[in-house]
Design a protein around this motif. Structure first.
Motif, PDB file in Angstrom:
ATOM      1  N   LEU A 134      43.925  32.334  35.510  1.00 36.72           N
ATOM      2  CA  LEU A 134      43.390  33.630  35.102  1.00 36.72           C
ATOM      3  C   LEU A 134      44.483  34.676  34.892  1.00 36.72           C
ATOM      4  O   LEU A 134      45.410  34.787  35.691  1.00 36.72           O
ATOM      5  N   GLN A 135      44.333  35.482  33.843  1.00 39.89           N
ATOM      6  CA  GLN A 135      45.240  36.609  33.663  1.00 39.89           C
ATOM      7  C   GLN A 135      45.132  37.559  34.841  1.00 39.89           C
ATOM      8  O   GLN A 135      46.123  38.184  35.248  1.00 39.89           O
ATOM      9  N   ARG A 136      43.954  37.670  35.415  1.00 46.13           N
ATOM     10  CA  ARG A 136      43.729  38.633  36.479  1.00 46.13           C
ATOM     11  C   ARG A 136      44.372  38.236  37.807  1.00 46.13           C
ATOM     12  O   ARG A 136      44.225  38.960  38.786  1.00 46.13           O
ATOM     13  N   ARG A 137      45.073  37.152  37.835  1.00 47.47           N
ATOM     14  CA  ARG A 137      45.901  36.886  39.016  1.00 47.47           C
ATOM     15  C   ARG A 137      47.192  37.692  38.961  1.00 47.47           C
ATOM     16  O   ARG A 137      47.918  37.808  39.961  1.00 47.47           O
ATOM     17  N   ALA A 138      47.505  38.234  37.765  1.00 49.74           N
ATOM     18  CA  ALA A 138      48.707  39.055  37.606  1.00 49.74           C
ATOM     19  C   ALA A 138      48.540  40.382  38.326  1.00 49.74           C
ATOM     20  O   ALA A 138      47.468  40.987  38.296  1.00 49.74           O
ATOM     21  N   HIS A 139      49.590  40.827  38.997  1.00 47.38           N
ATOM     22  CA  HIS A 139      49.584  42.103  39.707  1.00 47.38           C
ATOM     23  C   HIS A 139      50.416  43.123  38.931  1.00 47.38           C
ATOM     24  O   HIS A 139      51.358  42.755  38.224  1.00 47.38           O
ATOM     25  N   PRO A 196      46.068  36.687  46.297  1.00 45.96           N
ATOM     26  CA  PRO A 196      46.075  36.421  44.852  1.00 45.96           C
ATOM     27  C   PRO A 196      44.935  37.100  44.112  1.00 45.96           C
ATOM     28  O   PRO A 196      45.005  37.268  42.896  1.00 45.96           O
ATOM     29  N   SER A 197      43.871  37.485  44.825  1.00 41.79           N
ATOM     30  CA  SER A 197      42.663  38.005  44.183  1.00 41.79           C
ATOM     31  C   SER A 197      42.606  39.527  44.140  1.00 41.79           C
ATOM     32  O   SER A 197      41.556  40.100  43.852  1.00 41.79           O
ATOM     33  N   GLN A 198      43.695  40.185  44.396  1.00 44.00           N
ATOM     34  CA  GLN A 198      43.710  41.650  44.490  1.00 44.00           C
ATOM     35  C   GLN A 198      43.183  42.322  43.226  1.00 44.00           C
ATOM     36  O   GLN A 198      42.382  43.257  43.298  1.00 44.00           O
ATOM     37  N   MET A 199      43.596  41.862  42.066  1.00 45.32           N
ATOM     38  CA  MET A 199      43.150  42.464  40.816  1.00 45.32           C
ATOM     39  C   MET A 199      41.868  41.806  40.312  1.00 45.32           C
ATOM     40  O   MET A 199      40.974  42.467  39.782  1.00 45.32           O
ATOM     41  N   ARG A 200      41.789  40.507  40.497  1.00 41.00           N
ATOM     42  CA  ARG A 200      40.639  39.743  40.007  1.00 41.00           C
ATOM     43  C   ARG A 200      39.326  40.262  40.587  1.00 41.00           C
ATOM     44  O   ARG A 200      38.347  40.455  39.867  1.00 41.00           O
ATOM     45  N   ASP A 201      39.287  40.486  41.898  1.00 39.24           N
ATOM     46  CA  ASP A 201      38.028  40.863  42.534  1.00 39.24           C
ATOM     47  C   ASP A 201      37.598  42.276  42.157  1.00 39.24           C
ATOM     48  O   ASP A 201      36.398  42.555  42.016  1.00 39.24           O
ATOM     49  N   GLN A 202      38.559  43.165  41.984  1.00 38.84           N
ATOM     50  CA  GLN A 202      38.206  44.507  41.507  1.00 38.84           C
ATOM     51  C   GLN A 202      37.589  44.426  40.116  1.00 38.84           C
ATOM     52  O   GLN A 202      36.593  45.099  39.813  1.00 38.84           O
ATOM     53  N   GLY A 203      38.185  43.604  39.260  1.00 39.21           N
ATOM     54  CA  GLY A 203      37.672  43.447  37.909  1.00 39.21           C
ATOM     55  C   GLY A 203      36.272  42.868  37.884  1.00 39.21           C
ATOM     56  O   GLY A 203      35.436  43.259  37.053  1.00 39.21           O
TER      57      GLY A 203
END
Length: 826
Positions: A385-390, A557-564
């Motif tokens: 996932l792209q959303r793993r990127a910080h 790893p899910s810091q951005m993914r879960d917000q999204g």
């Protein structure tokens, strides 16, 4: 910008999807969109395939770590075989097969495990003898080869030809391709894609796919979007024609020597992936780059060349026709970035292929088309996932330095102790220096320095590859036994802390969570974020810390993914906001039978089980500070998670050690925490549970409230599954291997097939030696059309296949360690 302004005569004024980048990934997505009836537009700054695609080796492999990605690899191979028939355009596809060599014992065991995994995935494979290897590759030295793993259905393709074929197929179904068209800007309004501006005009659209390869990072960065990658130089040689070289010559991979070998129009193409590569285009890729080559750096690749000539002594007499060097993009963790971005709604990426663009292209194109049309892919893509990127990974220097090393991730021997050496010290928890003084041995994860184990002698990593007993195993054992007998302290401050607050915060969380979120203040809820299929998108705890404020704690790893995920599925009219509080709070976890006594010595609040039961959360006095204490445990022991303002963490840490060390308190790292959670049967998101698994299939049905008032993602799918009864076709179970020991193993790691009655019925999802149980334990996913029920499990007869050998397996729904949960609830 006025996106309605006049465009050039042939450029459309609007499109359902615009794809930026004419490499094979962008063209494959265009083709798959067209097959679904979506006439997308592709824009290419120069000519199709003129960036990286044209000079790729064109190797096509199928076997991947996950079932979903392996199926996509198999699809790519079928697509290349069928595309020529469909379009009439030759692709050069040849199912020559691939042979992977092992020179040492660790790589040999990995190939045996791959052979086991291939059986489960339905891919025929063979282990070759040295004589059989010599027959297929008579030109190379084989005396030091430990094993050879042959996958006959793999192959190779001509990258330029297959790109043309995909483009032809797409255009025949209504897609449009515009070459010599430079994209200057993505038009963004109110955080959403509104169009694409080019040097020939503007196209209005609500969906854009950025598939720009090595151009993607800086282009995305200019739009405030994180796409971590950087170009590096990639080298290969092409020999003079080799007598006796067949057109169907199998491809050869020698990971330990970092080389690959393939037939190329009667010649040998031999390439290498150095342990440390050369970054290219630090200031951006030149404007006029098109089908370009770079100077061949003989000194830089001398070690790889020496290994090539040693492996094939005849190379010296054969002669080299071409010394080639061309750029390719690599990502910080060696995996592509796919899917919707965190920053801009309607913007998707498919880039950073790490020299695997050709073999990924068919599956990635299919997946991206599903994402763009259906809103989600049909298979879980979590690791990519792209959303793993910080956000910090937008830093170009970081990407440049890491890419030089991630070239080496591609080959070499990968194992649990393989370390990253570049761009270190980027993210440190507040207690970093204290943990280092205590003997923390750190590994890097998304920039974080994470203690993996503690060594009072501070000897550092032993990077000698091992798959069984390791240099640190004895230290991990001491940490696990301290958790059982005394107490351990784990710094989990790198875990993401996501604060969701506002009048409609509870509604936003109830929309994505399976559990009921409308709970009393001071309650901690274990739950999963779900998708429309009922699959698991996140595994979190949510604590209600105020009437209109919740704290979500999730893996780093899910810091951005879960917000999204929360934002994606909330009603735009709801009144709530999300605040990323990760850096504002420390998270210290105290576990073990002495944990209550240690914490009670630092607080006047009543921490008894009656006053503070499992699952409760309280704001309490701790030493000279205040913080939230949450009764949770990932180890299966009595435990407290302490959520503290970061500035108080050092003082509280010192007080915990002062009180705890006389009671046997030790520091614990991530290796020991993982071993303990496996003993306890606790699921790990990304290994044991993911987007294709539901809570009922994974033994987490207790965390689903089908009757809650608020509708939530996946409720209908889960209700149907629940109506079928508790015995689902797929179940996550605990397993224990009989007859193995900690030193000699072999170890459960991942993907080991499980057999019963002569057929494969499942596979291991994670495993390790359990020091508290003194047994090899793991979690596994089992399948049975009639239902995986207790009676079938209790009947036994299971075996697990590890590196080609079979071992008796005990299987159960309950964990082997403290199955009733009395220790952590006591």
């Amino acid at each position: 910008m006025d996106i309605a302004r006049k465009t050039s005569s042939d450029l459309p004024s609007s499109a359902p999807v615009v794809i930026i980048g004419g490499g094979i990934v962008g063209v494959s997505t265009l083709y798959h969109l067209a097959r679904r009836g979506v006439p997308a537009v592709l824009l290419e700054r120069r000519k199709l395939a003129s960036g990286t695609t044209w000079h790729a080796a064109g190797i096509v492999g199928q076997l991947r770590d996950s079932t979903a990605q392996t199926e996509l690899g198999k699809y790519t191979a079928r697509l290349f075989a069928e595309l020529e028939i469909e379009t009439g355009q030759a692709t050069g596809y040849k199912p020559n097969g691939t042979i992977n060599l092992a020179l040492g014992e660790v790589r040999h065991e990995q190939l045996l495990r791959s052979h086991d995994h291939a059986v489960r995935m339905g891919i025929p494979t063979y282990l070759l003898t040295r004589d059989e290897l010599s027959e297929k590759w008579p030109w190379i030295v084989v005396e030091d080869v430990r094993s050879a793993f042959f996958v006959p259905s793999n192959g190779q393709v001509n990258p330029l030809d297959v790109t043309v074929a995909l483009s032809k197929g797409a255009r025949a179904q209504g897609a449009q391709v515009f070459e010599q068209t430079k994209v200057t800007e993505i038009v963004i309004r109110d955080g959403k894609v509104a169009g694409v501006a080019t040097d020939r005009g503007v196209i209005a659209t609500g969906k854009v796919l950025l598939a720009g390869g090595m151009w993607s990072h800086l282009f995305a960065k200019a739009h405030g979007v994180t796409v971590p990658l950087h170009a590096t130089e990639h080298f290969y040689i092409v020999t003079e024609p080799l007598a006796g070289l067949r057109k169907d010559q199998p491809i050869l991979n020698i990971a330990e020597e970092r080389t690959y070998w393939k037939e190329d129009t009667g010649k040998l193409l031999i390439g290498g992936f150095e342990a440390h590569g050369k970054p290219y285009g630090q200031s951006g890729i030149p404007e006029d780059f098109e089908f370009d080559q770079l100077p061949f750096d003989m000194d830089h690749v001398e070690p790889e060349l020496e290994r090539m000539f040693s492996r094939m002594p005849g190379l010296g007499d054969l002669g080299i026709q071409t010394f080639f060097n061309g750029p390719e993009s690599f990502t910080p963790d060696g995996r592509p970035y796919l899917g919707p971005t965190s920053e801009v709604k309607g913007l998707f990426v498919a880039t950073g292929m790490n020299s695997n663009g050709i073999l990924n292209s068919g599956g990635v194109g299919l997946t991206m088309a599903e994402w763009l049309i259906d809103g989600q892919p049909s298979r879980g893509m979590g690791p990519l996932l792209q959303r793993r990127a910080h956000p910090f990974q937008r830093n170009t220097r970081y990407n440049r330095d890491r890419a030089a090393e991630s070239v080496g991730f591609h080959y070499g021997v990968s194992w649990a102790g393989r370390q990253v050496h570049s761009a270190r010290g980027v993210r440190r928890v507040p207690l970093h220096d204290r943990l280092a003084a205590a003997g923390a041995t750190f590994a890097e994860r998304i920039g974080w320095e994470m203690p993996q184990y503690y060594d009072p002698e501070k000897r550092g990593w032993d990077e000698t590859p091992r798959l069984r007993w390791k240099a640190w195993s004895g230290l991990v054992q001491q940490e696990c036994l301290a958790a059982r007998d005394a107490a351990v302290l784990i710094d989990q401050s790198m875990y993401a802390k996501i604060q969701v607050q506002g009048p409609d915060a509870v509604r936003a969380l109830n929309r994505v969570c399976g559990a009921e979120m409308d709970v009393a203040v001071g309650t901690s809820v274990y739950t999963q974020f779900l998708n429309m299929r009922g699959g698991i998108e996140a595994d979190v705890t949510v604590t209600r810390i105020a009437p209109e404020c919740f704290m979500v704690i999730t893996g780093h790893p899910s810091q951005m993914r879960d917000q999204g995920w929360i934002r994606d599925h909330a009603d735009p009219e709801w009144r709530f906001e999300i605040f990323d509080a990760t850096s504002a709070y420390a998270l210290l976890s105290l576990h073990g039978p002495q944990s209550r006594a240690i914490l009670q010595a630092l607080s006047d609040d009543d921490l008894s089980n009656a006053a503070f039961p499992f699952g409760a959360a309280r704001e309490i006095d701790i030493a000279y500070a205040r913080g939230w204490a949450i009764r949770r445990s990932f180890l299966g022991e009595l435990g407290f998670e302490l959520l503290l303002p970061a500035e108080f963490s050092a003082g509280i840490y010192d007080e915990i050690l002062n009180v705890g060390q006389p009671l046997g308190l030790r520091h614990m790292g991530m290796f020991a925490m993982n071993a303990c959670r496996i003993e306890k049967g606790f699921r790990h998101f990304g290994h044991d549970i993911a987007e294709d698994d539901t809570p009922y299939e994974t033994g987490l049905g207790f965390a689903v409230a089908l009757n809650k008032a608020e509708a939530f993602l996946g409720r209908e799918a889960l209700a149907q599954q629940k109506a079928g009864g508790p015995a689902t076709r797929h179940r996550t179970v605990s397993v224990r291997v009989e007859g193995v020991d900690a030193v000699n193993g072999p170890y459960l790691i991942h993907n080991e097939p499980i057999w019963r009655d002569g057929r494969i019925v499942g596979h291991v999802t994670s495993g390790d030696w359990g020091f508290r149980l003194e047994a090899m334990v793991g979690l596994a996913s089992l399948h049975r059309d009639e239902g995986v029920d207790k009676a079938w499990l209790d009947a036994g007869g299971f075996t697990v296949q590890i590196a080609g050998a079979f071992y008796p397996l005990t299987v159960g729904l309950a964990p082997f360690y403290d199955p009733q949960g009395a220790r952590m609830r006591g």
